[in-house]
Write a protein that holds these residues in place. Sequence first.
Motif, PDB file in Angstrom:
ATOM      1  N   VAL A 171      -4.958  15.225   1.157  1.00  0.00           N
ATOM      2  CA  VAL A 171      -4.974  14.539  -0.145  1.00  0.00           C
ATOM      3  C   VAL A 171      -3.622  13.892  -0.412  1.00  0.00           C
ATOM      4  N   ALA A 172      -2.546  14.604  -0.102  1.00  0.00           N
ATOM      5  CA  ALA A 172      -1.198  14.069  -0.297  1.00  0.00           C
ATOM      6  C   ALA A 172      -0.939  12.861   0.597  1.00  0.00           C
ATOM      7  N   CYS A 173      -1.501  12.870   1.803  1.00  0.00           N
ATOM      8  CA  CYS A 173      -1.347  11.728   2.708  1.00  0.00           C
ATOM      9  C   CYS A 173      -1.888  10.454   2.065  1.00  0.00           C
ATOM     10  N   TYR A 174      -3.101  10.542   1.532  1.00  0.00           N
ATOM     11  CA  TYR A 174      -3.710   9.374   0.902  1.00  0.00           C
ATOM     12  C   TYR A 174      -2.979   9.000  -0.389  1.00  0.00           C
ATOM     13  N   ALA A 175      -2.668  10.002  -1.209  1.00  0.00           N
ATOM     14  CA  ALA A 175      -2.030   9.736  -2.498  1.00  0.00           C
ATOM     15  C   ALA A 175      -0.671   9.084  -2.331  1.00  0.00           C
ATOM     16  N   ARG A 176       0.090   9.547  -1.357  1.00  0.00           N
ATOM     17  CA  ARG A 176       1.436   9.014  -1.169  1.00  0.00           C
ATOM     18  C   ARG A 176       1.426   7.638  -0.511  1.00  0.00           C
ATOM     19  N   PHE A 177       0.669   7.473   0.574  1.00  0.00           N
ATOM     20  CA  PHE A 177       0.748   6.224   1.331  1.00  0.00           C
ATOM     21  C   PHE A 177       0.125   5.060   0.563  1.00  0.00           C
ATOM     22  N   THR A 178      -0.902   5.330  -0.221  1.00  0.00           N
ATOM     23  CA  THR A 178      -1.533   4.242  -0.970  1.00  0.00           C
ATOM     24  C   THR A 178      -0.624   3.721  -2.099  1.00  0.00           C
ATOM     25  N   ARG A 179       0.418   4.490  -2.428  1.00  0.00           N
ATOM     26  CA  ARG A 179       1.350   4.075  -3.485  1.00  0.00           C
ATOM     27  C   ARG A 179       2.741   3.745  -2.942  1.00  0.00           C
ATOM     28  N   LYS A 180       2.886   3.779  -1.655  1.00  0.00           N
ATOM     29  CA  LYS A 180       4.198   3.606  -1.045  1.00  0.00           C
ATOM     30  C   LYS A 180       4.599   2.129  -1.037  1.00  0.00           C
ATOM     31  N   ARG A 231      -4.909   0.533   3.219  1.00  0.00           N
ATOM     32  CA  ARG A 231      -3.997   1.661   3.444  1.00  0.00           C
ATOM     33  C   ARG A 231      -4.779   2.950   3.703  1.00  0.00           C
ATOM     34  N   SER A 232      -5.869   3.126   2.968  1.00  0.00           N
ATOM     35  CA  SER A 232      -6.693   4.325   3.175  1.00  0.00           C
ATOM     36  C   SER A 232      -7.278   4.349   4.572  1.00  0.00           C
ATOM     37  N   ALA A 233      -7.665   3.172   5.071  1.00  0.00           N
ATOM     38  CA  ALA A 233      -8.222   3.091   6.419  1.00  0.00           C
ATOM     39  C   ALA A 233      -7.166   3.461   7.458  1.00  0.00           C
ATOM     40  N   TYR A 234      -5.926   3.059   7.207  1.00  0.00           N
ATOM     41  CA  TYR A 234      -4.853   3.389   8.154  1.00  0.00           C
ATOM     42  C   TYR A 234      -4.598   4.896   8.173  1.00  0.00           C
ATOM     43  N   VAL A 235      -4.578   5.518   6.987  1.00  0.00           N
ATOM     44  CA  VAL A 235      -4.384   6.964   6.917  1.00  0.00           C
ATOM     45  C   VAL A 235      -5.530   7.677   7.613  1.00  0.00           C
ATOM     46  N   GLU A 265       5.539  -2.594  11.493  1.00  0.00           N
ATOM     47  CA  GLU A 265       4.268  -2.668  12.207  1.00  0.00           C
ATOM     48  C   GLU A 265       3.079  -2.417  11.281  1.00  0.00           C
ATOM     49  N   VAL A 266       3.271  -1.514  10.312  1.00  0.00           N
ATOM     50  CA  VAL A 266       2.181  -1.208   9.377  1.00  0.00           C
ATOM     51  C   VAL A 266       1.781  -2.454   8.593  1.00  0.00           C
ATOM     52  N   MET A 267       2.753  -3.311   8.274  1.00  0.00           N
ATOM     53  CA  MET A 267       2.449  -4.532   7.524  1.00  0.00           C
ATOM     54  C   MET A 267       1.507  -5.445   8.310  1.00  0.00           C
ATOM     55  N   LEU A 268       1.632  -5.426   9.634  1.00  0.00           N
ATOM     56  CA  LEU A 268       0.738  -6.240  10.461  1.00  0.00           C
ATOM     57  C   LEU A 268      -0.693  -5.724  10.377  1.00  0.00           C
ATOM     58  N   TYR A 269      -0.846  -4.390  10.353  1.00  0.00           N
ATOM     59  CA  TYR A 269      -2.182  -3.811  10.211  1.00  0.00           C
ATOM     60  C   TYR A 269      -2.780  -4.169   8.849  1.00  0.00           C
ATOM     61  N   LEU A 270      -1.959  -4.071   7.807  1.00  0.00           N
ATOM     62  CA  LEU A 270      -2.455  -4.338   6.459  1.00  0.00           C
ATOM     63  C   LEU A 270      -2.787  -5.817   6.264  1.00  0.00           C
ATOM     64  N   ALA A 271      -2.165  -6.670   7.065  1.00  0.00           N
ATOM     65  CA  ALA A 271      -2.446  -8.100   6.972  1.00  0.00           C
ATOM     66  C   ALA A 271      -3.711  -8.474   7.725  1.00  0.00           C
ATOM     67  N   ALA A 272      -4.336  -7.535   8.422  1.00  0.00           N
ATOM     68  CA  ALA A 272      -5.464  -7.814   9.317  1.00  0.00           C
ATOM     69  C   ALA A 272      -6.718  -8.383   8.643  1.00  0.00           C
ATOM     70  N   PRO A 273      -7.239  -7.945   7.502  1.00  0.00           N
ATOM     71  CA  PRO A 273      -6.673  -6.917   6.626  1.00  0.00           C
ATOM     72  C   PRO A 273      -7.292  -5.539   6.901  1.00  0.00           C
ATOM     73  N   ILE A 274      -6.442  -4.515   6.840  1.00  0.00           N
ATOM     74  CA  ILE A 274      -6.877  -3.123   6.930  1.00  0.00           C
ATOM     75  C   ILE A 274      -6.302  -2.410   5.722  1.00  0.00           C
ATOM     76  N   MET A 307     -13.379   2.075  13.769  1.00  0.00           N
ATOM     77  CA  MET A 307     -13.223   2.601  15.125  1.00  0.00           C
ATOM     78  C   MET A 307     -12.240   1.770  15.947  1.00  0.00           C
ATOM     79  N   THR A 308     -12.156   0.480  15.647  1.00  0.00           N
ATOM     80  CA  THR A 308     -11.230  -0.387  16.378  1.00  0.00           C
ATOM     81  C   THR A 308      -9.789   0.045  16.131  1.00  0.00           C
ATOM     82  N   LEU A 309      -9.482   0.368  14.885  1.00  0.00           N
ATOM     83  CA  LEU A 309      -8.131   0.811  14.548  1.00  0.00           C
ATOM     84  C   LEU A 309      -7.828   2.147  15.203  1.00  0.00           C
ATOM     85  N   VAL A 310      -8.793   3.052  15.188  1.00  0.00           N
ATOM     86  CA  VAL A 310      -8.597   4.360  15.829  1.00  0.00           C
ATOM     87  C   VAL A 310      -8.320   4.166  17.311  1.00  0.00           C
ATOM     88  N   HIS A 311      -9.098   3.306  17.946  1.00  0.00           N
ATOM     89  CA  HIS A 311      -8.910   3.036  19.380  1.00  0.00           C
ATOM     90  C   HIS A 311      -7.536   2.442  19.643  1.00  0.00           C
TER      91      HIS A 311
END
Length: 265
Positions: free
Chosen positions: A252-261, A116-120, A105-114, A1-5
Amino acid sequence: MTLVHSLFKQNRSWIFGYAFGTSLYLFFLAAVFPSIQETGLIEGKLDSLPPELLEVFKIDPSIAMDNVVNLLAGNYYGLIFYVLAILFALTFASRLMAKPVDSGEVMLYLAAPISRSAYVTASLVVLLFATVLFVAANGLSLTVADLLFDLGIDYGVMWTLQLNAGLLLFVLGAIAFVIASLFDDSSRSYMVTGGLFALFLIANIFSGFSDTFAWLERLSVFSLFDANAQLQGDVPTLSFLVLVGLLALAVVACYARFTRKDLTI
């Protein structure tokens, strides 16, 4: 919920802008409807326009302009809404995928750590909230106008239109999100997505010019939102099912693509 906010807080300006901007347009159009109905200006204007122009704006001259929802079918739920839907989807994909990847900016979120699926997931929740707010604000503005000016709105038809429009917005946003994830350059993803949606729009417009081009309708996602058909009593069950199917594939494509990007700073 913190990320959504956090994502919503960063994007609330354009979300509220689309929701309340379109709602004000609908409210004022509904407010002036009784006056222009008395003058017969609408029918006279439609009679003076060439059939090709009416087709472009998805205005059916056979529908009597004796109800504000009928008026909105041609003055909002046609070409105007299609263009708004494209801009809405492009803005979402650009602000939550293309630009954050481009800027790192996405790298900063992933370093949180968050993950990739959570970001999508968070991005799609923001898209869902933006869509619900858009639809709810539009419907509420028409409801207020009806209470103030006694417009006799058929709420069943109105909310069916709103739900169909909202589902189309969600599908376009998810598709734009997938395409944006294919590129590391935000401007390139913007052009490719905009070009694809423009082709959908052109196909939908040309499909109505003659029976020769009717097959183009099957190539356009915009054909799944036909306000005039709903006003004439058609229940868009098939359109809803197709849109839900497209939405499921896009998610489904959103998760499949971003998790492998590949992500680089």
